[in-house]
Design an enzyme around this catalytic site. Structure first.
Site: not given
Lengths: 431, 431
Positions: B211, B213, B241, B267, B301, B324, B351, B353
């Site tokens: 993914k 950003k 995203d 996303e 998320e 999430d 989601h 991380g």
């Protein structure tokens, strides 16, 4: 003029002792305010608050303390920028974005800044706002996430077309006041006799609309609604309020039972987040009134932000927009909501009551009439007769209408002795 | 077994120093946890947390302190009831309802209770949940506001039809692990060469999806996306995203420019509250992929609660549900979301991380596969290679897949020395 200091207060009133404010979801509220005083570098003050119903007010105060560093030094002549400082902080944004405790706290701070700015200008907030140009008003709004429904240019056109009539409407609304309805008669915890008496009194006092709380017990609702209708007669509007009690099908079924008593609107029939649910309920009640017309659907006091209001309007989910002075991010976000509602031709009938919500929100409706929608059709402000004595510039209600505020500021300033007496937990009221 | 004590902690990691976790809306996060330890009357402990990105973590801790009295004495054998104590308090509900800071804190407490319960049972959470009957699972969910989309009976039917295959799927997922994708290559603050290197490394490590950003600068996005596509080749999925950066029309336009590089999903193209906006974007991208098919739309998320997820599904607004572990009210509300997604046939790709989100959320996906959706089609869990060393039972990733957790509990327990070192502001990491 820049922000020099921010001080915060946890203020609570023990209203649960009398069941004032009781409804199907909130049986025992202690009306409270997370209160903030913003001081400018010249020593002038602005006061603002957000409203809660007791427990958790200290969390809102903690949120105010977390936001305060963001506005120290902020330019009070740029209240669009001031507002964006609070809602766009990259780390704090994670906690919403733009909802819940952090957004309630942002409302308090933004409203305090407007209180300060309008006091400094020597005008009540509604006049201060109504003196701004369409361009200035457009610049106060955070347009992010709105442009699929309303662009800044379209909003400017709307404001410009209302510009010519401002002076005339301003004069008119000073003369007649802004229509009010009362919720004081219809709290769920009140006995039947008290509702009868208060409903009759409301009509005698000049109110043309009252509101009843429903949703806890259907048999009770039918009995109370029938008595209230008998007390006020067919010509007075009765709105009813379920305070989020129902699922979608349940709302339609329950309202079908109450329909013979001619409810003007059903407020908060389900979750305030459920845009599609409100749309389904509104469709289900489109022909449910005794005359074959619609029972209107109202919501907004718990709608988190302008993006939710945008969708309620886009989805055809509401007939009545009930913005709240302190739930969304204060004056700026409420201007966005007034513009959206005007663009969709949907009346705004603000939520009020609680602590100081009447004092604050009246300014937004006066501004709406003078400079935005230009209309009073089916517009009306909620009125609840509680706790006004704690404010330095309390609302004035005459013959069922809010009189135009005349004191400079946002009417959001509590009396110093109330701030001491109702400070939680150390104030005398809590000993 | 009942709750005896609740203790709270403000834990922060200075991740902004390396631009780890940087994206278009969150340029400088300090990954943080509002952390809670629940102790039962027999002395056993459960640990839980909610994730934030720095400022305001202290407000979440204040919210935990506000909620703690509600669960003292709560029965830990009734985690449906435990969850409802936290989300139905009549006064605290005003601060949401069910969103923002109070809901994040509810998540931490509910997750801690589940950690405690599954540890006591001697099972990893996913196994503990997967051993419950359809009736028991249905009883864990707060069905309020869901029944227009999914009734408890329909959910029970869905769970019952998945019941027969549980043992086989449990065995299967232990053998192959649950597919993961990595976001570690694509942070917005990373230079191009680092993205190249990390993207190639991800493929070498066995990941079949990465993914990136996007959303800050279109020219940068095209260059970075083209390089990443060249680095991984056409066979590896690249999700992108935007972290809520766009309005609706802007999202469609921007994605049309990025479409040639074949994004698997976009996303958070816009506000996480904008259900109708996501639906419009999804419709606008229905034929935008290089092969004439759709570019998928993903969000979740920041979706506040089950009512928002319900509407994203009802409106046909998403292709991918990104729940999430710590944003909605913990395990219970996430079970509702898994059931809704399964009922609509929409894959859940959680989601993760931040701090510990991978550790927690893997349990929900394993449970989803074994007992709810029964499918791995287009299902994949986010993986970010940060901060796992602070947990007593860190995730294990092998060949691009999460290995099934084997330690009892919810994997949400931080090492005692990390709780001391990263305590904010007094810990050594902040001196």
């Amino acid at each position: 003029m820049r922000v020099a200091t921010v001080s915060t207060h946890d203020i609570r009133f023990p209203t649960s002792r009398e069941l004032d404010g009781s409804d199907a979801m909130n049986p025992d509220p202690d009306y409270s305010a997370a209160y903030v005083v913003v001081t400018a570098d010249d020593g002038s003050e602005g006061h603002g608050f957000t409203f809660t119903i007791g427990r958790g007010n200290e969390v809102c105060r903690a949120a105010l303390d977390a936001l305060a560093p963001l506005v120290i030094g902020a330019d009070l002549s740029d209240l669009g920028g001031f507002s964006r400082r609070l809602t766009h902080d990259s780390q704090i944004r994670w906690l919403g974005p733009e909802k819940g405790v952090m957004h309630l706290a942002a409302a308090a701070l933004i409203n305090a800044a407007w209180d300060l700015a309008s006091r400094t200008a020597g005008k009540p907030l509604w006049e201060f706002l109504s003196g701004k140009s369409p361009d200035e008003i457009v610049d106060l709004v955070d347009w992010r996430y709105l442009t699929d429904a309303l662009t800044p240019n379209a909003a400017r056109d709307l404001l410009t077309s209302a510009f010519a009539g401002r002076a005339e409407r301003s004069q008119h609304i000073r003369e007649i006041g802004y229509p009010a309805y009362t919720t004081s008669a219809g709290w769920l915890g009140y006995p039947d006799e008290k509702i009868d008496r208060l409903a009759r009194q409301a009509v005698a006092d000049g109110f043309r609309q009252i509101k009843l709380k429903v949703g806890a017990d259907q048999t009770d609702d039918v009995r109370r609604f029938a008595r209230a209708r008998a007390a006020v007669g067919p010509g007075v509007r009765i709105a009813i309020d379920a305070n989020q009690r129902w699922d979608v099908a349940e709302a339609i079924d329950w309202m079908t039972v109450l329909a013979p008593y001619d409810p003007w609107w059903i407020e908060e029939p389900t979750s305030p987040d459920d845009i599609l649910g409100h749309a389904a309920i509104r469709q289900g009640l489109a022909k449910a009134a005794p005359d074959g017309g619609p029972i209107r659907v109202a919501t907004g006091e718990h709608a988190a932000n302008r993006i939710m209001f945008k969708q309620f309007l886009q989805a055809g989910a509401v007939d009545v927009v009930q913005l709240d002075a302190c739930r969304v991010a204060g004056v700026n976000e409420n201007i966005a909501i007034l513009l959206l509602a005007a663009a969709y031709g949907t009346p705004v009938c603000p939520h009020a009551g609680g602590v100081g919500l009447c004092e604050a929100v009246q300014h937004l409706s006066f501004f709406d009439y003078v400079a935005v929608s230009g209309s009073l059709d089916d517009r009306i402000i909620e009125y609840v007769d509680h706790l006004h004595e704690h404010f330095t510039d309390p609302v004035v209600i005459e013959r069922g209408a809010y009189r135009a505020p005349t004191a400079p500021g946002f009417s959001t300033r509590m009396r110093p002795e109330s701030l001491v007496r109702y400070a939680y937990p150390e104030g005398a009221a809590w000993n």
